[in-house]
Design a protein around this motif. Sequence first.
Motif, PDB file in Angstrom:
ATOM      1  N   TRP A 160      47.028  46.167  39.265  1.00  0.00           N
ATOM      2  CA  TRP A 160      46.025  46.959  39.975  1.00  0.00           C
ATOM      3  C   TRP A 160      44.786  47.241  39.147  1.00  0.00           C
ATOM      4  CZ3 TRP A 160      47.449  46.007  44.491  1.00  0.00           C
ATOM      5  CH2 TRP A 160      48.785  46.071  44.888  1.00  0.00           C
ATOM      6  N   SER A 161      44.867  47.057  37.821  1.00  0.00           N
ATOM      7  CA  SER A 161      43.690  47.290  36.990  1.00  0.00           C
ATOM      8  C   SER A 161      42.791  46.057  36.872  1.00  0.00           C
ATOM      9  CB  SER A 161      44.112  47.736  35.588  1.00  0.00           C
ATOM     10  OG  SER A 161      44.874  46.720  34.947  1.00  0.00           O
ATOM     11  N   ARG A 162      43.222  44.931  37.408  1.00  0.00           N
ATOM     12  CA  ARG A 162      42.363  43.743  37.398  1.00  0.00           C
ATOM     13  C   ARG A 162      41.082  44.032  38.183  1.00  0.00           C
ATOM     14  NH1 ARG A 162      47.104  39.584  39.357  1.00  0.00           N
ATOM     15  NH2 ARG A 162      48.472  39.791  37.528  1.00  0.00           N
ATOM     16  N   THR A 163      40.037  43.325  37.847  1.00  0.00           N
ATOM     17  CA  THR A 163      38.777  43.535  38.550  1.00  0.00           C
ATOM     18  C   THR A 163      38.604  42.515  39.674  1.00  0.00           C
ATOM     19  OG1 THR A 163      37.659  42.238  36.842  1.00  0.00           O
ATOM     20  CG2 THR A 163      37.608  44.631  36.625  1.00  0.00           C
ATOM     21  N   VAL A 164      37.781  42.884  40.628  1.00  0.00           N
ATOM     22  CA  VAL A 164      37.574  42.092  41.839  1.00  0.00           C
ATOM     23  C   VAL A 164      36.385  41.156  41.659  1.00  0.00           C
ATOM     24  CG1 VAL A 164      37.014  42.199  44.294  1.00  0.00           C
ATOM     25  CG2 VAL A 164      38.527  43.920  43.272  1.00  0.00           C
ATOM     26  N   GLY A 165      36.618  39.857  41.798  1.00  0.00           N
ATOM     27  CA  GLY A 165      35.521  38.886  41.709  1.00  0.00           C
ATOM     28  C   GLY A 165      34.733  39.045  40.426  1.00  0.00           C
ATOM     29  N   ASP A 166      33.415  39.085  40.564  1.00  0.00           N
ATOM     30  CA  ASP A 166      32.525  39.251  39.414  1.00  0.00           C
ATOM     31  C   ASP A 166      32.082  40.703  39.243  1.00  0.00           C
ATOM     32  OD1 ASP A 166      32.585  36.510  38.862  1.00  0.00           O
ATOM     33  OD2 ASP A 166      30.974  36.117  40.299  1.00  0.00           O
ATOM     34  N   THR A 167      32.827  41.626  39.815  1.00  0.00           N
ATOM     35  CA  THR A 167      32.468  43.042  39.748  1.00  0.00           C
ATOM     36  C   THR A 167      33.339  43.760  38.726  1.00  0.00           C
ATOM     37  OG1 THR A 167      34.053  43.928  41.355  1.00  0.00           O
ATOM     38  CG2 THR A 167      32.060  42.882  42.237  1.00  0.00           C
ATOM     39  N   ARG A 168      33.052  45.050  38.566  1.00  0.00           N
ATOM     40  CA  ARG A 168      33.864  45.904  37.699  1.00  0.00           C
ATOM     41  C   ARG A 168      34.832  46.758  38.515  1.00  0.00           C
ATOM     42  NH1 ARG A 168      28.753  48.577  34.904  1.00  0.00           N
ATOM     43  NH2 ARG A 168      28.102  48.349  37.091  1.00  0.00           N
ATOM     44  N   LEU A 169      34.923  46.495  39.807  1.00  0.00           N
ATOM     45  CA  LEU A 169      35.775  47.282  40.695  1.00  0.00           C
ATOM     46  C   LEU A 169      37.239  46.902  40.503  1.00  0.00           C
ATOM     47  CD1 LEU A 169      35.548  49.338  43.124  1.00  0.00           C
ATOM     48  CD2 LEU A 169      35.805  47.315  44.609  1.00  0.00           C
ATOM     49  N   PRO A 170      38.129  47.868  40.212  1.00  0.00           N
ATOM     50  CA  PRO A 170      39.545  47.530  40.061  1.00  0.00           C
ATOM     51  C   PRO A 170      40.184  47.192  41.408  1.00  0.00           C
ATOM     52  CG  PRO A 170      39.226  49.893  39.866  1.00  0.00           C
ATOM     53  CD  PRO A 170      37.854  49.286  39.925  1.00  0.00           C
ATOM     54  N   VAL A 171      41.171  46.312  41.358  1.00  0.00           N
ATOM     55  CA  VAL A 171      41.851  45.877  42.583  1.00  0.00           C
ATOM     56  C   VAL A 171      42.453  47.074  43.320  1.00  0.00           C
ATOM     57  CG1 VAL A 171      43.824  44.552  43.445  1.00  0.00           C
ATOM     58  CG2 VAL A 171      42.293  43.543  41.760  1.00  0.00           C
TER      59      VAL A 171
END
Length: 222
Positions: A160-171
Amino acid sequence: MTVFHLADEGEAADLAAFLSRLLHYDRGAAVRLQAAGTALAVFGRPPSFEVLAVRAVRLAKPYEKGLEVTLDVTVSAGEFLETVDEKAGTALVPGAVTGPPWAGVLPPRGDWRSEPGLPAPDALRSLVAAVVAEFRSRTQELPAELRTRAELDRIGADIWSRTVGDTRLPVRAVHAAQSLGFLRPGVPLGLLSSGAWLRLRTPYGSIAVRRAGLGALDVSVR
């Protein structure tokens, strides 16, 4: 008792659904309510996701105290849900409760700017489905003696701490948006930032999260 006159039955139904989902994750959930004019913001924190959920509610008319007065109170989510009358399109404000620590720390109201790199809505829903399947697979593969809370939390933190695409948003923020009913087919999404905060915005609500490693920088305490 203060009465909210909601914009329509659909708005009341969406509010009730949001509160029900929060209570699914925490039967003792509290929500912070902020109202001014014809807008009501409902803040909640589902503990499973470690994010702040914000449901914007349209009001048919200014709440009873009038345009010049704002309301800001933390209440029981369960008691608030019990007051929602979908047919009448109204909700009452229950008595205030001692708020949890998160209720004193909210994202800033302004100075939000768009962030690039957010995948399309269909791609985000596919991402959530994939990581949920991965979590189930990895936990089911654990031997019984290793299936401890600590190991499950470790796997969850990794995913869940991975980021989404090229953003800094966590999964976990996207997962929370889907679980709380914000991530719906065909709706526009936006990613915004302000100081230490990131916000995934949808027409049905937002998920706000503070970026890792920035501590309490640029936090609004109200």
